[in-house]
Write an enzyme that holds these catalytic residues in place. Sequence first.
Site, PDB file in Angstrom:
ATOM      1  N   PHE A  35      45.770 -26.343 -10.414  1.00 44.56           N
ATOM      2  CA  PHE A  35      44.546 -26.262  -9.350  1.00 44.56           C
ATOM      3  C   PHE A  35      44.882 -27.598  -8.451  1.00 44.56           C
ATOM      4  CE2 PHE A  35      41.320 -22.918 -10.743  1.00 44.56           C
ATOM      5  CZ  PHE A  35      42.524 -21.923 -10.838  1.00 44.56           C
ATOM      6  N   GLU A  36      44.972 -27.593  -7.176  1.00 41.20           N
ATOM      7  CA  GLU A  36      45.046 -28.784  -6.371  1.00 41.20           C
ATOM      8  C   GLU A  36      44.035 -28.895  -5.222  1.00 41.20           C
ATOM      9  OE1 GLU A  36      49.065 -29.565  -5.341  1.00 41.20           O
ATOM     10  OE2 GLU A  36      50.159 -29.057  -7.316  1.00 41.20           O
ATOM     11  N   GLY A  37      44.226 -29.802  -4.330  1.00 41.42           N
ATOM     12  CA  GLY A  37      43.420 -29.507  -3.091  1.00 41.42           C
ATOM     13  C   GLY A  37      41.689 -29.500  -3.566  1.00 41.42           C
TER      14      GLY A  37
END
Length: 603
Positions: free
Chosen positions: A389-391
């Site tokens: 999971f990024e951003g």
Amino acid sequence: MERSRPLARRPLVTLLTVAALAASGMTALSSAARAADADLARNGGFESGLDGWTCTAGTTVTSPVRSGTSALKATPAGADNARCTQTVTVKPDSQYTLTGHVRGTYVYLGASGTGTTDVSTWAQSAPDWQRLTTTFRTGPSTTRVTVYTHGWYGTGAYHADDISLTGPGGETGQPPAPPAGLTAGSVTSSSVALSWSPVPGATGYAVYRDGTKVRTVTGTSTTVTGLAPSTAYAFQVAAVNDAGESARSATVTATTAGQPDGGGADLPAHALVGYLHASFANGSGYTRLADVPDSWDVIDLAFGEPTSVTSGDIRFERCPVTECPNVESDAEFKAAIEAKQAAGKKVLISIGGQNGQVQLTTTAARDKFVSSVSAIIDEYGLDGLDIDFEGHSLSLNADDTDFKNPRTPMIVNLISALKTLKARYGDDFVLTMAPETFFVQLGYQYYGTGKWGGQDPRAGAYLPVIHALRDDLTLLHVQDYNSGPIMGLDDRYHSMGGADFHIAMTDMLLTGFPVAGDAGNVFPPLRPDQVAIGMPASTNAGNGYVSPAEVNKALNCLTEKTDCGSYATHGTWPALRGLMTWSINWDRYSNWEFQKNFDAYFG
């Protein structure tokens, strides 16, 4: 004009007698005044660690000290001015003098809650010990005053020693009775839950593990974390009020569970992890799964992505022929997965990536995440799941300040979903995570929006997820790339581009660290077999590439404590699991430089 009349002479003995009486009276008055006053500050010299003090970012050191063997060192950072406080029982309508010795730039000493005018004094620059002093009078109903010291934001560490508060002592009463009913509840490999009966008059409780105080709480239960697997511990609890601590309770012994393997029992001692571009090609070109060399122990299929940011509905679309002319058929792809598994490799679906924002803001999204991810795992017969999971996939609500007890729905729902998947597939389920440094190590300085708001709510947002799943987690491989400078445990900023960054970032995971500088809220260390270092495979793969020589320096430092440079690690971890890279495709593009170096180093 009349002259003044000369004074009559008194006998010398009379003058001496009067002087003696005056001196005696003065001495008596001074002694009485001193007897009425006392030093009310507890552990003002910090000889007993931080006992009596509450600090946001403080510790005790043996040098420099003004007197005794210890002094306070506190380090401001960002929105934290490294405030240390102590609440003291005082007498109403009385005069007090607060004194302390400090070193550093912009160091403050003060008192609040006086009931009259709160006071403070400060040293703008004190390269050596400097005495600060201030006075105040308590209000007509004031019985407690908080004394404090703090620095200023971003100006570096300060030191304090020999803090005293002199004046008449207040009525403190008697310490409370010792707690009864201490019981050990749920036990994991790294934690023990404790509970006990409330004690009348207690304002808090001190928890002891094997005779050492490990925390102070206000309620009648707590979970002691950071314990070793398969180990017996003895616990006691003491009740606390303004008068002090009670005697300790009866001892309760609990043994932690055996060490979980998080699905990694059959991984090699040192594993090579890589992401395979399975749904796209980009500039590195498409690599067929069957063509991935046997050196790769964990292969993360990139990526499963949601149908929308908040749907929780994850889909895995294989690379189309128009983008990947050499893509294999579904049958060939599934056969390659089986062949890798037969050779002892793990093949996972990786969820997220740069473009796959996933926010499980509702329980419906959580349940859809579980069902859709399960469908992908079942269709391809995969070994488990990687969370990338990024951003803006993870962030913390303003009221979510404790990583051990998260409240933000997207955090709580993700934890629940991952636990459900682990329970569905059993102990052999492989769970890995690949957060960015912003979501993990940055939590040493900042956590969520902060005490005063205004911080990025994503700061440290992975910490509650990692902590809640630490017994189920196979590997954590933080992305030590595409990162800004991050403060390490040496309170210095470290930047990408060399071994130093990987050493400092990995040391934080293996040592543990206070979250947002709060010494009472420590993220416990992970096991070394749970940690791999995330690095780009080449200069094309992302910012933060380091040469094989720098890779080896980082490994030497962390596993052998050699080649450490200026950073002093807090341990030596020969069981460090290995390396992760973005990506297998980019490594192939660079003639397998990353893989070849790994093979040469670990043999």
